[in-house]
Structures are given as C-alpha cells and as structure tokens.
Design a protein around this motif. Sequence first.
Motif, PDB file in Angstrom:
ATOM      1  N   ALA A   1     -73.998  33.345 -60.188  1.00 48.12           N
ATOM      2  CA  ALA A   1     -74.037  34.441 -59.856  1.00 48.12           C
ATOM      3  C   ALA A   1     -72.336  35.057 -60.192  1.00 48.12           C
ATOM      4  O   ALA A   1     -72.169  36.385 -60.202  1.00 48.12           O
ATOM      5  N   GLY A   2     -71.585  34.022 -60.063  1.00 41.36           N
ATOM      6  CA  GLY A   2     -70.105  34.321 -60.191  1.00 41.36           C
ATOM      7  C   GLY A   2     -69.299  34.205 -61.261  1.00 41.36           C
ATOM      8  O   GLY A   2     -68.082  34.499 -61.194  1.00 41.36           O
ATOM      9  N   PHE A   3     -69.959  33.581 -62.376  1.00 41.97           N
ATOM     10  CA  PHE A   3     -69.157  32.972 -63.511  1.00 41.97           C
ATOM     11  C   PHE A   3     -68.373  34.099 -64.066  1.00 41.97           C
ATOM     12  O   PHE A   3     -67.453  33.913 -64.655  1.00 41.97           O
ATOM     13  N   ALA A   4     -68.775  35.254 -64.188  1.00 44.02           N
ATOM     14  CA  ALA A   4     -68.295  36.337 -65.003  1.00 44.02           C
ATOM     15  C   ALA A   4     -67.321  37.128 -64.101  1.00 44.02           C
ATOM     16  O   ALA A   4     -66.877  38.123 -64.505  1.00 44.02           O
ATOM     17  N   ASP A   5     -67.356  36.746 -62.683  1.00 44.91           N
ATOM     18  CA  ASP A   5     -66.488  37.879 -61.802  1.00 44.91           C
ATOM     19  C   ASP A   5     -64.951  37.010 -61.606  1.00 44.91           C
ATOM     20  O   ASP A   5     -64.893  35.855 -61.130  1.00 44.91           O
ATOM     21  N   PRO A   6     -64.275  37.894 -62.256  1.00 46.53           N
ATOM     22  CA  PRO A   6     -62.757  37.262 -62.219  1.00 46.53           C
ATOM     23  C   PRO A   6     -62.319  36.842 -60.413  1.00 46.53           C
ATOM     24  O   PRO A   6     -61.647  35.881 -60.345  1.00 46.53           O
ATOM     25  N   GLU A   7     -62.791  37.852 -59.669  1.00 41.54           N
ATOM     26  CA  GLU A   7     -62.279  37.362 -58.263  1.00 41.54           C
ATOM     27  C   GLU A   7     -63.167  36.165 -57.929  1.00 41.54           C
ATOM     28  O   GLU A   7     -62.452  35.185 -57.155  1.00 41.54           O
ATOM     29  N   TYR A   8     -64.487  35.894 -58.305  1.00 43.16           N
ATOM     30  CA  TYR A   8     -64.934  34.585 -57.819  1.00 43.16           C
ATOM     31  C   TYR A   8     -64.214  33.412 -58.474  1.00 43.16           C
ATOM     32  O   TYR A   8     -64.126  32.384 -57.880  1.00 43.16           O
ATOM     33  N   ILE A   9     -63.810  33.415 -59.748  1.00 44.48           N
ATOM     34  CA  ILE A   9     -63.198  32.554 -60.533  1.00 44.48           C
ATOM     35  C   ILE A   9     -61.927  32.131 -59.844  1.00 44.48           C
ATOM     36  O   ILE A   9     -61.506  31.126 -59.677  1.00 44.48           O
ATOM     37  N   SER A  10     -61.286  33.353 -59.431  1.00 42.15           N
ATOM     38  CA  SER A  10     -59.832  33.008 -58.967  1.00 42.15           C
ATOM     39  C   SER A  10     -60.086  32.196 -57.504  1.00 42.15           C
ATOM     40  O   SER A  10     -58.921  31.739 -57.100  1.00 42.15           O
ATOM     41  N   GLU A  11     -60.804  32.402 -56.951  1.00 41.23           N
ATOM     42  CA  GLU A  11     -61.250  31.501 -55.439  1.00 41.23           C
ATOM     43  C   GLU A  11     -61.439  30.139 -55.828  1.00 41.23           C
ATOM     44  O   GLU A  11     -61.594  29.398 -54.679  1.00 41.23           O
ATOM     45  N   LEU A  12     -61.910  29.893 -57.130  1.00 36.31           N
ATOM     46  CA  LEU A  12     -62.196  28.222 -57.323  1.00 36.31           C
ATOM     47  C   LEU A  12     -60.983  27.350 -57.185  1.00 36.31           C
ATOM     48  O   LEU A  12     -59.787  28.024 -57.630  1.00 36.31           O
ATOM     49  N   PRO A  13     -60.827  26.208 -56.869  1.00 39.91           N
ATOM     50  CA  PRO A  13     -59.855  25.230 -56.918  1.00 39.91           C
ATOM     51  C   PRO A  13     -59.350  25.183 -58.218  1.00 39.91           C
ATOM     52  O   PRO A  13     -60.215  25.295 -59.337  1.00 39.91           O
ATOM     53  N   ARG A  14     -58.232  24.946 -58.560  1.00 41.55           N
ATOM     54  CA  ARG A  14     -57.491  24.944 -60.110  1.00 41.55           C
ATOM     55  C   ARG A  14     -56.402  24.346 -60.018  1.00 41.55           C
ATOM     56  O   ARG A  14     -55.557  23.894 -59.269  1.00 41.55           O
ATOM     57  N   PHE A  15     -56.116  23.681 -61.307  1.00 39.46           N
ATOM     58  CA  PHE A  15     -54.969  22.666 -61.559  1.00 39.46           C
ATOM     59  C   PHE A  15     -54.849  22.814 -63.105  1.00 39.46           C
ATOM     60  O   PHE A  15     -55.252  23.578 -63.959  1.00 39.46           O
ATOM     61  N   ALA A  16     -53.605  22.237 -63.729  1.00 40.89           N
ATOM     62  CA  ALA A  16     -53.150  22.171 -64.992  1.00 40.89           C
ATOM     63  C   ALA A  16     -53.230  20.915 -65.320  1.00 40.89           C
ATOM     64  O   ALA A  16     -52.770  19.604 -64.685  1.00 40.89           O
ATOM     65  N   LEU A  17     -53.584  20.721 -66.787  1.00 40.86           N
ATOM     66  CA  LEU A  17     -53.356  19.359 -67.314  1.00 40.86           C
ATOM     67  C   LEU A  17     -52.608  19.716 -68.912  1.00 40.86           C
ATOM     68  O   LEU A  17     -53.240  19.958 -69.739  1.00 40.86           O
ATOM     69  N   PRO A  18     -51.294  19.232 -68.960  1.00 36.80           N
ATOM     70  CA  PRO A  18     -50.524  19.441 -69.853  1.00 36.80           C
ATOM     71  C   PRO A  18     -50.941  18.862 -71.226  1.00 36.80           C
ATOM     72  O   PRO A  18     -50.512  19.428 -72.546  1.00 36.80           O
ATOM     73  N   PHE A  19     -51.517  17.680 -71.246  1.00 35.63           N
ATOM     74  CA  PHE A  19     -51.940  17.144 -72.459  1.00 35.63           C
ATOM     75  C   PHE A  19     -53.281  17.549 -73.203  1.00 35.63           C
ATOM     76  O   PHE A  19     -53.588  17.274 -74.238  1.00 35.63           O
ATOM     77  N   LEU A  20     -54.090  18.520 -72.600  1.00 35.61           N
ATOM     78  CA  LEU A  20     -55.011  19.100 -72.919  1.00 35.61           C
ATOM     79  C   LEU A  20     -54.756  20.176 -74.177  1.00 35.61           C
ATOM     80  O   LEU A  20     -53.483  20.892 -73.893  1.00 35.61           O
ATOM     81  N   PRO A  21     -55.364  20.716 -75.093  1.00 36.53           N
ATOM     82  CA  PRO A  21     -54.826  21.777 -76.044  1.00 36.53           C
ATOM     83  C   PRO A  21     -54.828  23.073 -75.455  1.00 36.53           C
ATOM     84  O   PRO A  21     -55.681  23.384 -74.712  1.00 36.53           O
ATOM     85  N   MET A  22     -53.818  23.509 -75.618  1.00 37.40           N
ATOM     86  CA  MET A  22     -53.477  24.875 -74.882  1.00 37.40           C
ATOM     87  C   MET A  22     -54.254  25.990 -75.653  1.00 37.40           C
ATOM     88  O   MET A  22     -54.404  27.232 -74.936  1.00 37.40           O
ATOM     89  N   ASP A  23     -54.793  25.706 -76.812  1.00 36.24           N
ATOM     90  CA  ASP A  23     -55.644  26.916 -77.516  1.00 36.24           C
ATOM     91  C   ASP A  23     -57.205  26.670 -77.051  1.00 36.24           C
ATOM     92  O   ASP A  23     -57.759  27.549 -77.726  1.00 36.24           O
ATOM     93  N   LYS A  24     -57.380  26.081 -76.094  1.00 35.04           N
ATOM     94  CA  LYS A  24     -58.849  25.836 -75.753  1.00 35.04           C
ATOM     95  C   LYS A  24     -58.966  26.197 -74.177  1.00 35.04           C
ATOM     96  O   LYS A  24     -57.868  25.739 -73.477  1.00 35.04           O
ATOM     97  N   LYS A  25     -60.097  26.693 -73.954  1.00 36.30           N
ATOM     98  CA  LYS A  25     -60.377  26.859 -72.415  1.00 36.30           C
ATOM     99  C   LYS A  25     -61.154  25.582 -71.773  1.00 36.30           C
ATOM    100  O   LYS A  25     -62.001  25.432 -72.466  1.00 36.30           O
TER     101      LYS A  25
END
Length: 232
Positions: free
Chosen positions: A116-140
């Motif tokens: 229900a929320g995958f396209a909702d920016p507010e829902y996505i912003s509430e998910l836990p998140r982090f960064a991995l610098p070794f992954l390609p920056m041009d891919k999501k």
Amino acid sequence: MFLNNNLKFLRKQKKLTQESLAEALGISRSKLAGYEATITPPLDMMVKIAEYFSVSLDILIKVDLTTYSEYKLRELLETDQFFRGRKLRILSTTVDSEGRELIEVVSQRAKASYLAGFADPEYISELPRFALPFLPMDKKHRVFQVDGDSMLPIPDGSWIICEYVDDWLAIKDGQRYVIVTEQDGVTFKIAYNRIQAGHQLLLCSANPIYPPFEVNIEDVKEVWRFRLLMSE
C-alpha cells in the motif's frame, strides 16, 4: 525477420526522411537505405534502432508491424514502453543531507504495509535506512527481509540487498528477484520472463516443495534484482 520493413515503416510513421534518421543513428543515408532494403544491420546497430524507436529488439525483428492497425500498433508500442519503464513509474526514495540516495529496509513486519505504501514518499521516509558506499551510486538499492523457507539455502529472516529494475523486459530467466504484486505482496522468487509471449512472469521457489506460479505483468508494481546476502 521483419527488421528491414519495420525500420522503413517506423521511419515513415514518425515522418522522418532517410537523411534525418541516418543522422540520428550516426550512419550515412546510403547505409540506412540498405538496412531498409535487404541488408541486416550489425547487432549494435539493431539495438540502437530499437532504442531510437522505443521498441524491444524482439518486436523489431519478429513482428511485422506493417500488418497492424493504427490502434493495435499504438497499443503494442505503448505497452512495450510501459514494460521498459518509459511510461511514468514513480519510485519513492530517500536521500541523505548531501543528496545521496539511501538504502531503505523492508522487514518481514513491514511487508504487509509495503504494497500500500511503496509509492508514498512519506511511508518510504519512515522505513529504516542506511548507506553502503561500495554499491554503485547510479543504481537504486533496497533491503528486504526473506520470509519463509521457499528460497533455501537463503533462510527465513535473512536480509538481502536488491537493485531496482526499471526495464521489466530485462528480467533474466533463472535469476532471483523480489517481485511486488497486487495479489502476493512482496515475494522473493526465481523468475522466468514470459512478458513477450504472454504478458506474464513465471515465479519459482528454490525449495521444490513449493509449486511455481504465474503472475500477470499488469499486476506487477515493482521488480528488484537480488544482489547480495547480508551476513550477521
């Protein structure tokens, strides 16, 4: 093979001269004329032609577009662009303070609400998140938690890093994907691409006790290709 006739047909559909299309493709007018007649272009040029007209290479070669009605032609070309992500398909994402995309985490618990929320920016912003610098920056990328034992030896509760797939025609047979659909929600399966043949994906489990099943591509909301298994 219908490539020669299709090339000429699509050029005329766009009301292009041989000179203008040849310039866009980076070839001479005489070479283009040969391609429209009987000469088979090299593979890289076939790909370039397909991309220029926003059709798949499979359609360009195998389908006689000159036999299609105006309506059927428009439907085919627009459908192909949808599969390739060229129609509007919004991916909500999050970024850090410097504008770099972060990797959101979808746990087993979050899967119930993800559809229900995958396209909702507010829902996505509430998910836990982090960064991995070794992954390609041009891919999501996004992390999903595996639910159940259907993809053994990847066990229940494992965390997998996946890469967003915009072009659904690029789904490769036998590779692992997270598929988000209306009926099944978030599923991690081995996919077989049946889009061109029947507008479907065949989804299989690695564990043989679970039978394969088909999903209509119209019911698919997102596709993520498995990249890495995160170790604890």
